[in-house]
Design a protein around this motif. Structure first.
Motif, mmCIF file in Angstrom:
data_model
loop_
_atom_site.group_PDB
_atom_site.id
_atom_site.type_symbol
_atom_site.label_atom_id
_atom_site.label_comp_id
_atom_site.label_asym_id
_atom_site.label_seq_id
_atom_site.Cartn_x
_atom_site.Cartn_y
_atom_site.Cartn_z
ATOM 1 N N UNK A 26 0.805 -1.220 0.000
ATOM 2 C CA UNK A 26 0.000 0.000 0.000
ATOM 3 C C UNK A 26 0.834 1.265 0.000
ATOM 4 N N UNK A 27 2.129 1.087 0.173
ATOM 5 C CA UNK A 27 2.969 2.268 0.317
ATOM 6 C C UNK A 27 4.039 2.321 -0.762
ATOM 7 N N UNK A 28 3.679 1.935 -1.982
ATOM 8 C CA UNK A 28 4.641 1.899 -3.092
ATOM 9 C C UNK A 28 5.329 3.232 -3.253
ATOM 10 N N UNK A 29 4.607 4.310 -3.053
ATOM 11 C CA UNK A 29 5.184 5.639 -3.263
ATOM 12 C C UNK A 29 6.321 5.925 -2.294
ATOM 13 N N UNK A 30 6.431 5.136 -1.246
ATOM 14 C CA UNK A 30 7.498 5.336 -0.267
ATOM 15 C C UNK A 30 8.703 4.425 -0.508
ATOM 16 N N UNK A 31 8.686 3.661 -1.610
ATOM 17 C CA UNK A 31 9.798 2.769 -1.931
ATOM 18 C C UNK A 31 10.769 3.467 -2.883
ATOM 19 N N UNK A 32 12.056 3.285 -2.650
ATOM 20 C CA UNK A 32 13.043 3.565 -3.681
ATOM 21 C C UNK A 32 13.053 2.352 -4.618
ATOM 22 N N UNK A 33 13.027 2.596 -5.909
ATOM 23 C CA UNK A 33 12.950 1.502 -6.873
ATOM 24 C C UNK A 33 14.170 1.506 -7.789
ATOM 25 N N UNK A 47 21.435 -0.640 -13.190
ATOM 26 C CA UNK A 47 20.990 -0.037 -14.438
ATOM 27 C C UNK A 47 20.418 1.358 -14.189
ATOM 28 N N UNK A 48 19.405 1.435 -13.315
ATOM 29 C CA UNK A 48 18.751 2.719 -13.070
ATOM 30 C C UNK A 48 18.006 2.665 -11.742
ATOM 31 N N UNK A 49 17.774 3.851 -11.161
ATOM 32 C CA UNK A 49 17.024 3.924 -9.906
ATOM 33 C C UNK A 49 16.215 5.203 -9.857
ATOM 34 N N UNK A 74 0.233 5.512 -8.874
ATOM 35 C CA UNK A 74 -1.175 5.116 -8.852
ATOM 36 C C UNK A 74 -1.350 3.663 -9.274
ATOM 37 N N UNK A 75 -0.421 3.172 -10.086
ATOM 38 C CA UNK A 75 -0.481 1.790 -10.558
ATOM 39 C C UNK A 75 0.522 0.884 -9.853
ATOM 40 N N UNK A 76 1.251 1.448 -8.881
ATOM 41 C CA UNK A 76 2.275 0.660 -8.181
ATOM 42 C C UNK A 76 3.246 -0.006 -9.157
ATOM 43 N N UNK A 77 3.669 0.743 -10.151
ATOM 44 C CA UNK A 77 4.491 0.170 -11.208
ATOM 45 C C UNK A 77 5.664 1.078 -11.536
ATOM 46 N N UNK A 78 6.798 0.452 -11.774
ATOM 47 C CA UNK A 78 7.978 1.159 -12.268
ATOM 48 C C UNK A 78 8.314 0.585 -13.643
ATOM 49 N N UNK A 79 8.766 1.446 -14.530
ATOM 50 C CA UNK A 79 9.034 1.065 -15.911
ATOM 51 C C UNK A 79 10.506 1.313 -16.255
ATOM 52 N N UNK A 80 10.952 0.587 -17.251
ATOM 53 C CA UNK A 80 12.275 0.849 -17.820
ATOM 54 C C UNK A 80 12.119 0.833 -19.335
ATOM 55 N N UNK A 81 12.139 2.008 -19.930
ATOM 56 C CA UNK A 81 12.091 2.125 -21.383
ATOM 57 C C UNK A 81 13.505 2.009 -21.915
ATOM 58 N N UNK A 82 13.719 1.045 -22.785
ATOM 59 C CA UNK A 82 15.056 0.779 -23.311
ATOM 60 C C UNK A 82 15.049 1.000 -24.818
ATOM 61 N N UNK A 83 15.813 1.965 -25.256
ATOM 62 C CA UNK A 83 15.929 2.282 -26.676
ATOM 63 C C UNK A 83 17.353 2.033 -27.153
ATOM 64 N N UNK A 84 17.516 1.978 -28.454
ATOM 65 C CA UNK A 84 18.839 1.790 -29.059
ATOM 66 C C UNK A 84 19.576 0.622 -28.409
ATOM 67 N N UNK A 85 18.884 -0.477 -28.294
ATOM 68 C CA UNK A 85 19.453 -1.631 -27.598
ATOM 69 C C UNK A 85 20.649 -2.203 -28.338
ATOM 70 N N UNK A 86 21.600 -2.694 -27.561
ATOM 71 C CA UNK A 86 22.832 -3.265 -28.088
ATOM 72 C C UNK A 86 22.946 -4.724 -27.620
ATOM 73 N N UNK A 87 23.705 -5.523 -28.332
ATOM 74 C CA UNK A 87 23.888 -6.920 -27.891
ATOM 75 C C UNK A 87 24.398 -7.015 -26.453
ATOM 76 N N UNK A 88 25.202 -6.068 -26.035
ATOM 77 C CA UNK A 88 25.731 -6.110 -24.668
ATOM 78 C C UNK A 88 24.689 -5.776 -23.606
#
Length: 127
Positions: A26-33, A47-49, A74-88
């Motif tokens: 219930x307290x997602x907004x209080x989490x570091x992600x 990768x990212x925070x 509001x959705x309790x969700x964190x996203x990672x948009x990844x563009x220009x992806x490389x094999x590594x």
């Protein structure tokens, strides 16, 4: 706290993917992600925070300018948009949550600073 990551898959070099991580609690907004990744034979790497306050976002140098972390409290969700992806970029990607007190800045990229982890979603970048 339970974390469920999704969105991985096979993509060609130069392509894009968006990872999602849905969190319980219930307290997602209080989490570091955070997002981390681990390639076979390698250690888990940062990768990212996104701080709970939304005031600070951090990226690994290897993904700056290509990846974007965001969160929807509001959705309790964190996203990672990844563009220009490389094999590594090929790796299992994990989302993580820190539910305690504020992480000191120098520890934001440390896996040990996070106390809850998702199951990982595999990203493969290959032609």
């Amino acid at each position: 706290v339970q974390l469920q990551a999704s969105g991985g898959g096979l993509v060609q070099p130069g392509g894009s993917l968006r990872l999602s991580c849905a969190a319980s609690g219930r307290t997602f907004s209080s989490y570091d992600m955070g997002w981390f990744r681990q390639a076979p034979g390698n250690e888990r790497e940062f990768v990212a925070a996104f701080r709970r306050s939304g005031s600070s976002i951090y990226y690994a140098d290897s993904v700056k300018g290509r990846f974007t972390i965001s969160r929807d409290n509001a959705k309790n969700t964190v996203y990672l948009q990844m563009n220009s992806l490389k094999p590594e970029d090929t790796a299992a990607y994990y989302c993580a949550a820190h539910t305690g007190g504020r992480i000191i800045t120098s520890a934001v990229g440390s896996p040990g600073a996070y106390n809850y982890w998702g199951q990982g979603t595999l990203v493969t970048v290959s032609s």
